[in-house]
Design an enzyme around this catalytic site. Structure first.
Site, short mmCIF file in Angstrom:
data_model
loop_
_atom_site.label_atom_id
_atom_site.label_comp_id
_atom_site.label_asym_id
_atom_site.label_seq_id
_atom_site.Cartn_x
_atom_site.Cartn_y
_atom_site.Cartn_z
N ARG A 184 0.85 -1.20 0.00
CA ARG A 184 0.00 0.00 0.00
C ARG A 184 0.88 1.24 0.00
NH1 ARG A 184 -4.88 1.20 4.30
NH2 ARG A 184 -3.23 1.12 5.87
N ASP A 470 -3.63 3.45 14.57
CA ASP A 470 -2.77 3.90 13.48
C ASP A 470 -3.24 5.28 13.02
OD1 ASP A 470 -4.97 3.46 11.91
OD2 ASP A 470 -4.10 1.81 10.76
C1 ACO Z 1 -6.93 1.42 9.74
C2 ACO Z 1 -5.90 0.64 9.02
O1 ACO Z 1 -5.32 1.12 8.09
S1 ACO Z 1 -5.52 -0.90 9.54
C3 ACO Z 1 -4.01 -1.30 8.70
C4 ACO Z 1 -2.87 -0.53 9.18
N1 ACO Z 1 -2.53 -0.86 10.54
C5 ACO Z 1 -1.76 -1.93 10.80
O2 ACO Z 1 -1.32 -2.56 9.88
C6 ACO Z 1 -1.45 -2.29 12.22
C7 ACO Z 1 -0.77 -3.61 12.27
N2 ACO Z 1 -0.49 -4.07 13.61
C8 ACO Z 1 0.56 -3.64 14.31
O3 ACO Z 1 1.28 -2.76 13.88
C9 ACO Z 1 0.84 -4.31 15.62
O4 ACO Z 1 0.08 -5.46 15.76
C10 ACO Z 1 0.59 -3.43 16.86
C11 ACO Z 1 1.49 -2.23 16.81
C12 ACO Z 1 -0.85 -2.99 16.92
C13 ACO Z 1 0.92 -4.27 18.08
O5 ACO Z 1 2.23 -4.72 17.92
P1 ACO Z 1 3.11 -5.31 19.11
O6 ACO Z 1 2.98 -4.44 20.28
O7 ACO Z 1 4.47 -5.60 18.58
O8 ACO Z 1 2.36 -6.66 19.42
P2 ACO Z 1 2.92 -7.91 20.19
O9 ACO Z 1 3.97 -7.51 21.16
O10 ACO Z 1 1.74 -8.63 20.73
O11 ACO Z 1 3.56 -8.78 19.04
C14 ACO Z 1 3.87 -10.14 19.17
C15 ACO Z 1 4.58 -10.59 17.93
O12 ACO Z 1 3.73 -10.42 16.81
C16 ACO Z 1 4.36 -9.62 15.82
N3 ACO Z 1 3.33 -8.79 15.18
C17 ACO Z 1 2.39 -8.03 15.78
N4 ACO Z 1 1.62 -7.47 14.84
C18 ACO Z 1 2.09 -7.87 13.64
C19 ACO Z 1 1.69 -7.62 12.31
N5 ACO Z 1 0.65 -6.84 12.04
N6 ACO Z 1 2.40 -8.19 11.32
C20 ACO Z 1 3.45 -8.99 11.60
N7 ACO Z 1 3.87 -9.28 12.86
C21 ACO Z 1 3.18 -8.71 13.86
C22 ACO Z 1 5.35 -8.79 16.58
O13 ACO Z 1 6.35 -8.32 15.69
C23 ACO Z 1 5.83 -9.77 17.63
O14 ACO Z 1 6.77 -10.63 17.01
P3 ACO Z 1 7.90 -11.40 17.87
O15 ACO Z 1 7.19 -12.21 18.89
O16 ACO Z 1 8.60 -12.23 16.85
O17 ACO Z 1 8.75 -10.34 18.47
O1 LIG Z 2 -7.08 1.62 5.93
C1 LIG Z 2 -8.01 1.19 6.54
C2 LIG Z 2 -8.88 1.99 7.33
O2 LIG Z 2 -9.78 1.44 7.98
O3 LIG Z 2 -8.67 3.22 7.33
MG MG Z 3 -7.09 3.82 5.96
#
Ligand code: ACO
Ligand SMILES: O=CC(=O)O
Ligand code: MG
Length: 569
Positions: A184, A470
């Site tokens: 994206r 986010d």
């Molecule tokens: C409205 C929108 O646009 S939604 C789309 C955009 N937003 C996103 O993509 C958010 C994605 N999610 C994240 O960034 C994360 O899950 C967070 C920041 C919310 C939480 O992350 P953390 O605090 O690191 O979570 P946590 O400590 O429970 O993570 C455990 C493990 O999962 C991994 N992990 C957590 N979320 C993700 C993810 N989305 N992708 C890959 N790995 C992940 C961490 O890296 C960690 O790995 P490790 O055990 O090997 O070190």
């Molecule tokens: O990108 C996704 C959203 O819900 O905003």
């Molecule tokens: Mg969005």
């Protein structure tokens, strides 16, 4: 737009020693830090491709952004968004998009996350069908994040990506089976202030797309796309004319690469209020390059407030009450499914913001149950897949979709949702029901400040109070506070008749800063950027006119030009 100065000199005149700068084509000045690793993606040839995109499309982008401004004036003068009579012929005609590429027929669970090295590996290994690697809502667009992200994606597509975590003495590598990669890029409105082209900052998404495409199209098509690809998610569009620009960019890229037209595929996020009235038109523009639409529900809520910023009769209740059960949200999801399936492409669901809660099993189970409920609603309504924010949620999401869809890769042919053809403008605009509370104002403030503090230090998605936050969710906090302050609304859910005034907001900010300090601890609070974030957030919430995007308003704070001493924007 920010007040960008013009700047025309090349690298050699910026004071870098010969041999230390990037090798750039004519007209390009790179103001971001030099790093030999970044230079492997900022090659002269790749930059030349970005330059060609920029030169060919900059006037189209400018026109599209001017049209956004004109639409804003119309809405601010009382108009409502609606279906465009001039394009009724597109909505009424029977046509379909190009067939879905077999590699991505099954997208029942997609994980999203920033283009950070360890997370990319974890996401690709997560068991999800698709990983959406994010330069957008989940990423703070610092030079370091963006360029490292490009390096990471190149290594991921090549299959060579690895990450060593010294703290855990663990090496991360890709599994044999991985999720399919979608990327994206940023939205049309965001500049890239570290790359100047012909004296102007480059368009952020053309940098993201151009560099990624140039370096990866060949390996991607061979290793990931079974002859198709690369695949993209396209954010925050407001009108089909913006989709037309993307379609032209794709055709230009396919021509440059010498690959078949229709190779590149993209899913468009419907996440602005104006775009919900343009879904057929957007698919039509991208009909040879489309793999569907997605309910970007968080930005959609933000956009509802933004579009109606001058309509005090359309105030939102507390953020937590604006869920998919609200009539306007359900109508949007239903019409999106109807539109996509009629046109032969995926109708993707959205993000449930819950994440696993490690230290409280009961709360964790309750959060998982909310996710399951949300996903069940989506699959029953006809969505072909959904988003998960965390690897820990994938089994639950997968189970719900698989229980319902069985072995079918999607529901495109089986859930036509003809009933949703009657979803009307009134349905899509219906004012959300609920109440406003002081707790709502406090939560918006606490979350908004903490998110901005993270974003200013280079982190674009964070866990806060057991939810994923986010840029999109933070926007809701900002615009809701702005709206309540602007109209001095009554907090009608508390039964006290308190009105939101500058004075009340000032006290809330003070209290919430004290609470944040208690929660994160004095040391982290002192070292972090909470005070700067507080100042910015307060300014944004109390500004006489609403800023279009919090990330655009705050962007200057993360721009670092090299060599030091050269001007910031
Ligand atoms: C409205 C929108 O646009 S939604 C789309 C955009 N937003 C996103 O993509 C958010 C994605 N999610 C994240 O960034 C994360 O899950 C967070 C920041 C919310 C939480 O992350 P953390 O605090 O690191 O979570 P946590 O400590 O429970 O993570 C455990 C493990 O999962 C991994 N992990 C957590 N979320 C993700 C993810 N989305 N992708 C890959 N790995 C992940 C961490 O890296 C960690 O790995 P490790 O055990 O090997 O070190
Ligand atoms: O990108 C996704 C959203 O819900 O905003
Ligand atoms: Mg969005």
């Amino acid at each position: 737009m920010l007040g960008f100065g013009t700047f025309t000199h090349s690298n050699t005149s910026t004071g870098r020693k010969p041999g230390m700068g990037y090798d750039v084509p004519e007209g390009v000045d790179i103001r971001g830090r030099y790093d030999p690793e970044f230079a492997t993606v900022l090659t002269k040839e790749a930059l030349q491709f970005v330059v060609e995109l920029q030169r060919e499309f900059r006037n189209h982008i400018k026109y599209a952004m001017d049209c956004r401004k004109e639409a804003k004036v119309r809405y601010n003068n009382g108009a409502l968004p609606g279906f465009d009579p001039a394009t009724m012929y597109i909505r009424d005609a029977e046509w379909v998009c190009a067939a879905v590429p077999p590699a991505v027929a099954d997208r029942r669970v997609e994980i999203t996350g920033p283009v950070e090295r360890k997370m990319i590996i974890n996401a690709l290994n997560s068991g999800a069908k698709v990983f959406m690697a994010d330069f957008e809502d989940a990423l703070s667009p610092t030079w370091e994040n963006l360029m490292r992200g490009q390096v990471n994606l190149r290594d991921a597509v090549n299959g060579t990506i690895s990450f060593q975590d010294p703290a855990r003495n663990r090496v991360y590598k890709l599994n044999d089976r991985t999720a399919k990669l979608f990327v994206r890029p940023r939205g049309w409105h965001l500049p890239e202030a570290h790359i100047f082209i012909d004296g102007e900052p480059a368009t952020g998404c053309l940098v993201d797309f151009g560099l990624y495409f140039f370096h990866n199209y060949a390996a991607f098509r061979q290793k990931q796309g079974d002859g198709f690809g690369p695949f993209f998610y396209l954010p925050k569009m407001e009108h089909s004319r913006e989709a037309r620009i993307w379609n032209n960019v794709f055709e230009r890229a396919e021509k440059m690469a010498g690959i078949e037209r229709g190779s590149i595929r993209a899913t468009v996020l419907i996440e602005t209020l104006p775009a919900v009235f343009q879904m057929d038109e957007i698919l039509y523009e991208l009909r040879d390059h489309s793999v569907g639409l997605n309910c970007g529900r968080w930005d959609y809520i933000f956009s509802y407030v933004k579009t109606f910023q001058a309509h005090p009769d359309r105030l939102l209740p507390d953020r937590v009450q604006v869920g998919m059960a609200q009539h306007f949200m359900r109508s949007y999801s239903d019409l999106l499914i109807r539109t996509c399936h009629r046109r032969g492409v995926h109708a993707m669901g959205g993000m449930a913001a819950q994440i696993p809660i490690r230290d409280d099993p009961a709360a964790n189970e309750a959060a998982l149950e909310l996710v399951r409920k949300d996903k069940l609603r989506e699959v029953k309504a006809g969505h072909d897949g959904t988003w998960a924010a965390h690897p820990g949620l994938i089994p639950a999401c997968m189970e719900v979709f698989t229980n319902y869809m069985g072995n079918s890769p999607n529901q495109i042919e089986t859930m036509k949702r003809v009933d949703a053809a009657t979803v009307s403008e009134e349905d899509l605009l219906q004012i959300p029901r609920g109440v406003r509370t002081l707790d709502g104002l406090r939560l918006n403030t606490r979350v908004g400040i903490q998110y901005l503090a993270a974003w200013l230090t280079g982190t674009g998605s964070v866990p806060l109070y057991n939810l994923m936050e986010d840029a999109a969710t933070a926007e809701i906090s900002r615009v809701q506070n702005w709206q309540w302050l602007k109209y001095g609304v009554e907090l009608n859910g508390d039964g006290l008749g308190v009105k939101v005034t500058l004075d009340l907001f000032g006290r809330v900010v003070e209290d919430e800063m004290a609470r944040i300090e208690r929660e994160v601890g004095k040391e982290k609070f002192r070292k972090g950027m909470y005070k700067e974030a507080c100042k910015l957030f307060t300014q944004q919430c109390t500004a006489p006119t609403l800023d279009d995007f919090l990330t655009l308003n705050a962007y200057n704070n993360i721009v670092i030009h090299h060599p030091s001493g050269s001007s910031r924007l």
